[in-house]
Write a protein that holds these residues in place. Sequence first.
Motif, PDB file in Angstrom:
ATOM      1  N   ARG A   1       2.584  -0.551  -0.145  1.00  0.00           N
ATOM      2  CA  ARG A   1       3.299  -0.677   1.126  1.00  0.00           C
ATOM      3  C   ARG A   1       3.343  -2.140   1.563  1.00  0.00           C
ATOM      4  N   ALA A   2       4.501  -2.556   2.071  1.00  0.00           N
ATOM      5  CA  ALA A   2       4.691  -3.900   2.615  1.00  0.00           C
ATOM      6  C   ALA A   2       5.789  -3.819   3.661  1.00  0.00           C
ATOM      7  N   GLY A   3       6.104  -4.934   4.280  1.00  0.00           N
ATOM      8  CA  GLY A   3       7.209  -4.973   5.232  1.00  0.00           C
ATOM      9  C   GLY A   3       6.844  -5.701   6.509  1.00  0.00           C
ATOM     10  N   ARG A   4       7.871  -6.097   7.213  1.00  0.00           N
ATOM     11  CA  ARG A   4       7.687  -6.754   8.495  1.00  0.00           C
ATOM     12  C   ARG A   4       7.321  -5.713   9.545  1.00  0.00           C
ATOM     13  N   PRO A   5       6.866  -6.129  10.724  1.00  0.00           N
ATOM     14  CA  PRO A   5       6.572  -5.151  11.768  1.00  0.00           C
ATOM     15  C   PRO A   5       7.782  -4.253  12.039  1.00  0.00           C
ATOM     16  N   GLY A   6       7.549  -2.963  12.055  1.00  0.00           N
ATOM     17  CA  GLY A   6       8.616  -2.018  12.314  1.00  0.00           C
ATOM     18  C   GLY A   6       9.386  -1.563  11.091  1.00  0.00           C
ATOM     19  N   GLU A   7       9.041  -2.059   9.911  1.00  0.00           N
ATOM     20  CA  GLU A   7       9.704  -1.606   8.698  1.00  0.00           C
ATOM     21  C   GLU A   7       8.670  -1.298   7.636  1.00  0.00           C
ATOM     22  N   THR A   8       9.032  -0.408   6.733  1.00  0.00           N
ATOM     23  CA  THR A   8       8.156  -0.053   5.616  1.00  0.00           C
ATOM     24  C   THR A   8       8.968  -0.105   4.336  1.00  0.00           C
ATOM     25  N   VAL A   9       8.503  -0.908   3.404  1.00  0.00           N
ATOM     26  CA  VAL A   9       9.125  -1.015   2.094  1.00  0.00           C
ATOM     27  C   VAL A   9       8.004  -0.846   1.071  1.00  0.00           C
ATOM     28  N   TRP A  10       8.236   0.014   0.094  1.00  0.00           N
ATOM     29  CA  TRP A  10       7.263   0.275  -0.961  1.00  0.00           C
ATOM     30  C   TRP A  10       7.702  -0.484  -2.202  1.00  0.00           C
ATOM     31  N   PHE A  11       6.862  -1.417  -2.660  1.00  0.00           N
ATOM     32  CA  PHE A  11       7.187  -2.230  -3.831  1.00  0.00           C
ATOM     33  C   PHE A  11       6.440  -1.712  -5.052  1.00  0.00           C
ATOM     34  N   LEU A  12       7.156  -1.651  -6.166  1.00  0.00           N
ATOM     35  CA  LEU A  12       6.595  -1.162  -7.421  1.00  0.00           C
ATOM     36  C   LEU A  12       5.480  -2.073  -7.902  1.00  0.00           C
ATOM     37  N   ILE A  13       4.363  -1.481  -8.291  1.00  0.00           N
ATOM     38  CA  ILE A  13       3.284  -2.225  -8.938  1.00  0.00           C
ATOM     39  C   ILE A  13       3.674  -2.293 -10.413  1.00  0.00           C
ATOM     40  N   ILE A  14       4.023  -3.473 -10.873  1.00  0.00           N
ATOM     41  CA  ILE A  14       4.676  -3.661 -12.168  1.00  0.00           C
ATOM     42  C   ILE A  14       3.924  -3.047 -13.340  1.00  0.00           C
ATOM     43  N   ASN A  15       2.610  -3.130 -13.384  1.00  0.00           N
ATOM     44  CA  ASN A  15       1.919  -2.588 -14.558  1.00  0.00           C
ATOM     45  C   ASN A  15       1.898  -1.060 -14.588  1.00  0.00           C
ATOM     46  N   THR A  16       2.488  -0.398 -13.596  1.00  0.00           N
ATOM     47  CA  THR A  16       2.631   1.062 -13.620  1.00  0.00           C
ATOM     48  C   THR A  16       4.084   1.478 -13.822  1.00  0.00           C
ATOM     49  N   ALA A  17       4.972   0.517 -14.027  1.00  0.00           N
ATOM     50  CA  ALA A  17       6.409   0.798 -14.121  1.00  0.00           C
ATOM     51  C   ALA A  17       6.731   1.686 -15.310  1.00  0.00           C
ATOM     52  N   ARG A  18       7.634   2.609 -15.076  1.00  0.00           N
ATOM     53  CA  ARG A  18       8.163   3.491 -16.104  1.00  0.00           C
ATOM     54  C   ARG A  18       9.685   3.458 -16.004  1.00  0.00           C
ATOM     55  N   PRO A  19      10.382   3.777 -17.091  1.00  0.00           N
ATOM     56  CA  PRO A  19      11.847   3.783 -17.028  1.00  0.00           C
ATOM     57  C   PRO A  19      12.362   4.694 -15.916  1.00  0.00           C
ATOM     58  N   GLY A  20      13.323   4.197 -15.161  1.00  0.00           N
ATOM     59  CA  GLY A  20      13.938   4.978 -14.100  1.00  0.00           C
ATOM     60  C   GLY A  20      13.337   4.785 -12.727  1.00  0.00           C
TER      61      GLY A  20
END
Length: 88
Positions: free
Chosen positions: A48-67
């Motif tokens: 989870r990340a984001g500025r106050p009032g927003e939520t954006v979930w960023f992929l943890i690269i070493n867990t990435a899978r196709p799609g």
Amino acid sequence: MFKTLLKSTALAAAITLPALPAVASAAKPPLSHQGQWWTHPSGCEYSRAGRPGETVWFLIINTARPGCPSYIATETWGGIYRAEGPKI
């Protein structure tokens, strides 16, 4: 004759094709989720990340899978993020 052949070929393809898995982008963390990390049903993990009032979930690269999308935006302001980032 040609139309009959096309119809029978399309029918055969529809019967023999396996069911496709659900698209990875269909799943999002519930708005009530308060943790720092969330695991997508396909196994990709997000932080989870984001500025106050927003939520954006960023992929943890070493867990990435196709799609898996590179990020998932659940609450945003200013129109900076689309609902999802590009797929890996």
